[in-house]
Design an enzyme around this catalytic site. Structure first.
Site, PDB file in Angstrom:
ATOM      1  N   HIS A 106      -3.439 -12.676  -2.234  1.00 14.85           N
ATOM      2  CA  HIS A 106      -2.626 -11.492  -2.532  1.00 14.85           C
ATOM      3  C   HIS A 106      -2.600 -10.492  -1.372  1.00 14.85           C
ATOM      4  CE1 HIS A 106      -2.945 -12.273  -7.164  1.00 14.85           C
ATOM      5  NE2 HIS A 106      -2.116 -13.093  -6.556  1.00 14.85           N
ATOM      6  N   CYS A 117      11.291  -5.882   8.923  1.00 12.05           N
ATOM      7  CA  CYS A 117      11.122  -6.863  10.008  1.00 12.05           C
ATOM      8  C   CYS A 117       9.705  -7.462   9.991  1.00 12.05           C
ATOM      9  CB  CYS A 117      11.468  -6.237  11.365  1.00 12.05           C
ATOM     10  SG  CYS A 117      10.213  -5.116  12.022  1.00 12.05           S
ATOM     11  N   CYS A 158      11.772  -0.929  13.980  1.00 14.63           N
ATOM     12  CA  CYS A 158      13.113  -0.868  13.384  1.00 14.63           C
ATOM     13  C   CYS A 158      13.333   0.364  12.502  1.00 14.63           C
ATOM     14  CB  CYS A 158      13.395  -2.139  12.578  1.00 14.63           C
ATOM     15  SG  CYS A 158      12.610  -2.169  10.955  1.00 14.63           S
ATOM     16  N   GLY A 197     -14.708 -13.850 -12.256  1.00 16.50           N
ATOM     17  CA  GLY A 197     -14.167 -12.499 -12.293  1.00 16.50           C
ATOM     18  C   GLY A 197     -12.661 -12.413 -12.312  1.00 16.50           C
TER      19      GLY A 197
HETATM   20 ZN   LIG Z   1      10.448  -3.042  11.173  1.00 17.87          ZN
END
Ligand SMILES: [Zn+2]
Length: 260
Positions: A106, A117, A158, A197
């Site tokens: 996870h 990105c 980005c 668990g």
């Molecule tokens: Zn990015």
């Protein structure tokens, strides 16, 4: 000896990391199973980041417990070993399980990655929100803007929102990590599978436990409560992981020494 261990939140609970389920998991009266979702992040990224920052801080302050240490000992003493953990904290690693013997299915709470990105970074160091207090009054507005910016960080590549590097409810598991689990399961039947668990609510956890224990391996479930996996287990240990696992690992390593 070939060993597969599957762990969940119950293993870290005794280090003070609250599980998502039950009232202890609630944060500001919000249900974590609804916060850890792409929908919650789209609706209120700052709220989700505030929650993850608090969780990161709690994990930094926590220490591995006897369950983490027992699993690390088993990893060291077993030739073919894989730990698949659903926990996003770093307590298994800090107890000494090597990265190549562990799949964090996870994700990793200390990874910050871009929501658009491929950019990602490791944000283990404590965020320095506290430094805002050091600003003078004239700097107040700038400090406020800087703090807000840090609370919803943007991608340097980005400019899209950055997000925690964890798998949220409803999201796909990482293909790389899935392949590592598949490779281990394809590599041969296990002698022992330990599931500790975890309420085993995800189908893939049950699937891996059953595939790992095909051909008559011992399937040990460590959980104070019954789970969907219980009826398949060859041995049920109804105790918290930090109490049961040191003893189970002692037994396993002692019996192996006896065979040798
Ligand atoms: Zn990015």
């Amino acid at each position: 000896m070939r060993v597969l261990v599957l762990t969940g939140a119950g293993v870290s609970a005794e280090s003070g990391i609250p599980t998502f389920r039950g009232k202890d998991g609630y944060w500001r009266n919000l249900d974590p199973t609804k916060l850890a979702t792409p929908e919650a992040f789209a609706r209120d990224p700052q709220l989700v980041w505030d929650w993850y920052r608090e969780r990161r801080q709690r994990i930094r302050n926590a220490r591995p417990n006897a369950a983490h240490e027992a699993i690390a000992r088993l990893a060291h003493q077993t030739e073919e070993f894989l730990l698949v953990t659903q926990n996003v904290d770093d307590l298994h690693a800090r107890a000494g399980v090597a990265a190549e013997k562990m799949v964090r299915i996870h994700g990793d709470i200390f990874v910050t990655r871009c929501s658009r990105c491929e950019f990602e970074r490791h944000d283990y160091e404590q965020e320095d929100e506290e430094q805002d207090a050091a600003y003078g009054v004239r700097e107040h507005v700038r400090a406020f803007k800087a703090a807000t910016c840090r609370r919803t960080p943007k991608c340097p590549a980005c400019h899209a929102l950055l997000r925690p590097g964890v798998v949220w409810f409803g999201e796909q598991l990482s293909r790389n990590e899935l392949e590592r689990v598949e490779d281990f399961l394809d590599g041969g039947a296990c002698d022992v599978v330990i599931v500790a668990g975890t309420t085993a609510t995800f189908g893939y956890i049950i699937d891996w436990a059953l595939r790992g224990s095909r051909d008559g391996a011992e399937l040990i479930e460590v959980n104070p409560e019954e789970t969907p996996l219980s009826r398949f287990a060859t041995r049920l240990v109804r105790e918290p992981a930090a109490i049961a696992l040191p003893r189970i690992v002692d037994d396993l390593t002692a019996s192996r020494s006896a065979i040798l």
